[in-house]
Motif scaffolding. Structure first.
Motif, PDB file in Angstrom:
ATOM      1  N   SER A 129       7.096  -1.332   7.500  1.00 24.57           N
ATOM      2  CA  SER A 129       6.750  -2.415   6.564  1.00 24.57           C
ATOM      3  C   SER A 129       5.407  -3.067   6.880  1.00 24.57           C
ATOM      4  CB  SER A 129       7.847  -3.489   6.584  1.00 24.57           C
ATOM      5  OG  SER A 129       7.924  -4.090   7.867  1.00 24.57           O
ATOM      6  N   GLU A 142       2.323  -4.139   4.428  1.00 24.67           N
ATOM      7  CA  GLU A 142       2.308  -5.412   3.696  1.00 24.67           C
ATOM      8  C   GLU A 142       2.180  -6.601   4.638  1.00 24.67           C
ATOM      9  OE1 GLU A 142       5.808  -5.614   1.354  1.00 24.67           O
ATOM     10  OE2 GLU A 142       5.331  -3.862   0.121  1.00 24.67           O
ATOM     11  N   GLU A 143       2.786  -6.520   5.814  1.00 21.71           N
ATOM     12  CA  GLU A 143       2.816  -7.658   6.731  1.00 21.71           C
ATOM     13  C   GLU A 143       1.595  -7.727   7.646  1.00 21.71           C
ATOM     14  OE1 GLU A 143       6.408  -7.162   8.869  1.00 21.71           O
ATOM     15  OE2 GLU A 143       7.701  -7.330   7.107  1.00 21.71           O
TER      16      GLU A 143
END
Length: 283
Positions: A94, A97-98
C-alpha cells in the motif's frame, strides 16, 4: 592515472541492502534493482554514485512477516559500513499511496513504511523521520524506494518533510525472582527456535539467584509450558547425537533450541507465539 586518482579521492561506495518477501519466481526484486541502478546515473556526481553496491540482505522472508524481516535486519545491519541504506520491502503493497519514511540510526539509513516496524530494529529509535511522499513520478512502490535512495545519496534528504515516527510494542523477556519468561522470536531455515533471552540476561539472573540461595542454582527450560523441558545448555549441536534436541546460546548470544540434523519447530509445532520459561530451582 585518472582511474587511480578516482579510486583515491572518491568516498567509500555506499551499500544499498534489500530485505523483502519477494523470494522465488518474482519480478519485483530485479525490477527494483534495475530501477535503482538506472536512477543513480541521473544524480549529480553520477559516476561516483554508480559505484553503489546493491546487496540482497534476505529476500526469502515469508510473505508479510515483518517481524522476521526486522529480526534479520536488526542483527545484521551493524556489520555493514556506516552510510549504508537498508530498504525494508516487506508488507509494502500500500506504499504507493501512503509513501515511505527514511530513518537514520547508528549512522545507517532505513527506508520503509511508517507503521511501527522501526521499533523492532533497535531498543531506542528517533522520534522523527523524513517522509518520502508519492507523486506523479513515483506512483508505484518500487519508484518510492528509488526516490528515497536518490534523496539519501544526493544529500537532499533534509529537504523532505519531517514526520513523527510510529511505534509498536516489542515483547521483551520478563525477569522474576525465580524465573525468566521469554518467547520464540524467530525460526531459522533449519527450524531452530531463536528466543529473546540473551546470554547476558541469563547470566545476570543466574548471579542474582546465586546471591539469594548461596550456591549455583540448577534450572529447567520449559517449552510450551511443561510439555518439553531441558535442564542444561550445550556449547554446540555437535555435543549431542543426531536427532537429539538441545538448548544453546547461538552466535547472536541468544538462547536457541533445536534438533541436530532435524527441524525442531516443525516437529514440536513451535512458532513465534511459543513461550519459553527458565525456572530456577531455589529450594
Amino acid at each position: 592515472l585518472r582511474n587511480y586518482l578516482f579510486r583515491i579521492f572518491v568516498p567509500t561506495m555506499p551499500i544499498i541492502s534489500i530485505t523483502s518477501d519477494w523470494g522465488g519466481e518474482n519480478y519485483r526484486l530485479p525490477v527494483l534493482k534495475g530501477m535503482i541502478r538506472s536512477s543513480l546515473d541521473s544524480i549529480e556526481n553520477g559516476p561516483v554514485q554508480a559505484m553503489c553496491q546493491i546487496e540482497e540482505l534476505s529476500c526469502s522472508i515469508k510473505p508479510f512477516d515483518i517481524r522476521s524481516a526486522c529480526f534479520i535486519l536488526r542483527h545484521s545491519f551493524v556489520y555493514f559500513p556506516k552510510g549504508s541504506v537498508h530498504l525494508l520491502c516487506v508488507r509494502c503493497e500500500s506504499l504507493s499511496e501512503e509513501g515511505v519514511v527514511v530513518v537514520e540510526m547508528s549512522g545507517h539509513f532505513f527506508v520503509g513504511a511508517n507503521d511501527g516496524r522501526f521499533s523492532l530494529l533497535a531498543d531506542e529509535i528517533p522520534s522523527t523521520a523524513y517522509e518520502i511522499s508519492a507523486d506523479s513520478d513515483s506512483g508505484c512502490t518500487a519508484k518510492l524506494f528509488v526516490k528515497a535512495v536518490q534523496e539519501i545519496i544526493s544529500g537532499k534528504l533534509s529537504e523532505n518533510r519531517v514526520v513523527a515516527l510510529k511505534r509498536v510494542a516489542r515483547e521483551v523477556p520478563v525477569v522474576m525472582k525465580d524465573k525468566i519468561i521469554g518467547h520464540v522470536v524467530f525460526i531459522d531455515s533449519y527450524g531452530n527456535a531463536i528466543t529473546d533471552i540473551s546470554k547476558s540476561l541469563f547470566v545476570k539472573s543466574f548471579l542474582s539467584v546465586r546471591g539469594i540461595i548461596g550456591r549455583d542454582p540448577n534450572f529447567t527450560i520449559f517449552v510450551h509450558g511443561p510439555y518439553l523441558e531441558f535442564d542444561s545448555i550445550c556449547s554446540n549441536y555437535t555435543d549431542i547425537e543426531s536427532g537429539a534436541t538441545a538448548a544453546i546460546f547461538n552466535s547472536l548470544d541468544l538462547l536457541e533450541i533445536g534438533i541436530r540434523n532435524g527441524n525442531f519447530s516443525a516437529m514440536e509445532n513451535i512458532d513465534t507465539t511459543t513461550e519459553i520459561t527458565i525456572q530456577w530451582r531455589i529450594i
